[in-house]
Design a protein around this motif. Structure first.
Motif, mmCIF file in Angstrom:
data_model
loop_
_atom_site.group_PDB
_atom_site.id
_atom_site.type_symbol
_atom_site.label_atom_id
_atom_site.label_comp_id
_atom_site.label_asym_id
_atom_site.label_seq_id
_atom_site.Cartn_x
_atom_site.Cartn_y
_atom_site.Cartn_z
ATOM 1 N N GLY A 157 -7.926 -13.308 -1.131
ATOM 2 C CA GLY A 157 -7.908 -11.856 -1.273
ATOM 3 C C GLY A 157 -8.237 -11.085 -0.013
ATOM 4 N N VAL A 162 -6.928 -1.626 0.718
ATOM 5 C CA VAL A 162 -6.658 -2.591 -0.351
ATOM 6 C C VAL A 162 -5.250 -2.349 -0.866
ATOM 7 N N THR A 182 -7.277 -7.191 0.205
ATOM 8 C CA THR A 182 -8.005 -6.430 1.215
ATOM 9 C C THR A 182 -7.475 -6.792 2.598
ATOM 10 N N HIS A 194 -2.100 -3.175 -3.529
ATOM 11 C CA HIS A 194 -1.823 -3.638 -4.889
ATOM 12 C C HIS A 194 -0.306 -3.750 -5.070
ATOM 13 N N LYS A 237 0.834 -1.208 0.000
ATOM 14 C CA LYS A 237 0.000 0.000 0.000
ATOM 15 C C LYS A 237 0.868 1.258 0.000
ATOM 16 N N GLU A 269 -4.797 -15.397 -7.366
ATOM 17 C CA GLU A 269 -5.649 -14.907 -8.444
ATOM 18 C C GLU A 269 -6.527 -13.754 -7.963
ATOM 19 N N ALA A 270 -7.067 -13.884 -6.745
ATOM 20 C CA ALA A 270 -7.922 -12.828 -6.198
ATOM 21 C C ALA A 270 -7.137 -11.537 -5.995
ATOM 22 N N ILE A 271 -5.890 -11.649 -5.538
ATOM 23 C CA ILE A 271 -5.066 -10.452 -5.327
ATOM 24 C C ILE A 271 -4.717 -9.804 -6.663
ATOM 25 N N ARG A 272 -4.431 -10.635 -7.656
ATOM 26 C CA ARG A 272 -4.125 -10.084 -8.986
ATOM 27 C C ARG A 272 -5.317 -9.308 -9.542
ATOM 28 N N GLU A 273 -6.521 -9.829 -9.326
ATOM 29 C CA GLU A 273 -7.712 -9.210 -9.911
ATOM 30 C C GLU A 273 -8.175 -7.971 -9.152
ATOM 31 N N LYS A 274 -8.163 -8.046 -7.811
ATOM 32 C CA LYS A 274 -8.786 -6.970 -7.028
ATOM 33 C C LYS A 274 -7.884 -6.383 -5.953
ATOM 34 N N GLY A 275 -6.654 -6.886 -5.838
ATOM 35 C CA GLY A 275 -5.790 -6.449 -4.760
ATOM 36 C C GLY A 275 -6.044 -7.254 -3.501
#
Length: 309
Positions: A141, A59, A50, A61, A22, A42-48
């Motif tokens: 994520g 969030v 949390t 990235h 962050k 995959e969840a982190i790649r798509e939405k960062g």
């Protein structure tokens, strides 16, 4: 230290790695890489990622999320936040990210992480480190921190002063409660007293810390584990505060009533636990040093019957 890698994006890696990602998301000087795979990666790649904390949610990235070491490339600093039993496997898996100039900082439960890393990578600079944080991976994520401690302690008597100072600044600027003590070994053992005694007790009684502390007999067993481990530490000439057992009991009492350790969480979920690193290690060390640890003996024998190794 431009490239910082985080191995293991669970409770510890997700919280501290999340703060780093962050802070330095838009930095040209620092890049933060998450070593993660599967649905979580995959969840982190798509939405960062949390991260829910006691002081607010955010969030994160990172620069890159990958389990492919060739895609990640060499790191300047590698924070290892895996389970203790996965340490050597992780070093092998991400060997392509480690050059002779890579500094490694293990943030694992236990007191022998540096020794184990040096056995595999004798030429690398390896620091000692530990954390005080109540943080859990909840779902792909998402990581949640509770308890409001969030402290990272690190150092190395043989470390490069400039690199140690640079890391301290990077961590502090990212919002860590960071300590860089002169006697890091004592700090590592102080943390080990906390996590070993608490984890062993919670799994033994299958209770939260609040339940343990509110039951006199259970609290007494926890206190006995603390005293036995303190005796083992002193047999190795580790300097600890006289009141360290009471300090830890007081710290545990300030945690939310339903707080549990990662070892108890793993036990509840039917996963492999760190019983050998946190409980069995004390029994074996006590035997080697000829220091009696009867409460640890009893607890370890019971845990071996109930946990998944």
């Amino acid at each position: 230290m431009k490239k910082i890698g985080i191995v293991g994006i669970g409770g510890v890696g997700g919280y501290f790695g999340g703060l780093l990602a962050k802070k330095y998301e838009d930095s040209d000087q620092v890049q933060v890489y998450f070593m993660a795979r599967g649905e979580h990666g995959e969840a982190i790649r798509e939405k960062g990622l949390t991260v829910e904390t006691t002081t607010g949610n955010f969030v994160a990235h990172p620069t890159l999320v990958s389990a492919d070491p060739t895609e990640l490339g060499p790191m300047d600093l590698l924070l290892i936040c895996t389970k203790s039993y996965s340490l050597e496997q992780s070093l092998e898996q991400y060997s392509a990210c480690i050059t002779p100039n890579t500094v490694l900082l293990p943030l694992l439960n236990g007191v022998d992480s540096k020794e184990r890393i040096k056995a595999v990578l004798p030429q690398n600079e390896v620091w000692d480190g530990c954390v005080y944080v109540v943080s859990r991976y909840l779902e792909p994520g998402l990581v949640k921190e509770t308890g409001g401690i969030g402290r990272l302690i690190f150092g190395a008597a043989d470390g490069t002063p400039e690199k140690l100072k640079q890391a301290e600044t990077l961590f502090g600027d990212a919002g860590f409660k960071v300590l860089h003590p002169d006697n890091i070994l004592s700090s590592i053992w102080e943390k080990f007293l906390f996590i070993s005694s608490m984890s062993s007790t919670l799994v033994y009684f299958e209770e939260t810390i609040g339940s343990v502390l509110s039951t006199p007999a259970h609290r007494q067993l926890l206190a006995s584990l603390l005293e036995e481990l303190k005796a083992v530490a002193r047999a190795q000439h580790i300097t600890l505060p006289e009141d360290i057992s009471q300090r830890h009991l007081d710290m545990m009492a300030r945690l939310p009533h339903d707080s549990i350790t990662s070892m108890y969480s793993d036990f509840l979920n039917g996963n492999k636990t760190e019983t050998e690193s946190l409980t069995g290690y004390v029994v074996r060390l006590g035997q080697r040093l000829q220091v009696p640890v009867p409460t640890f003996d009893k607890v370890y024998a019971a845990l071996r019957q109930k946990v998944k190794q």
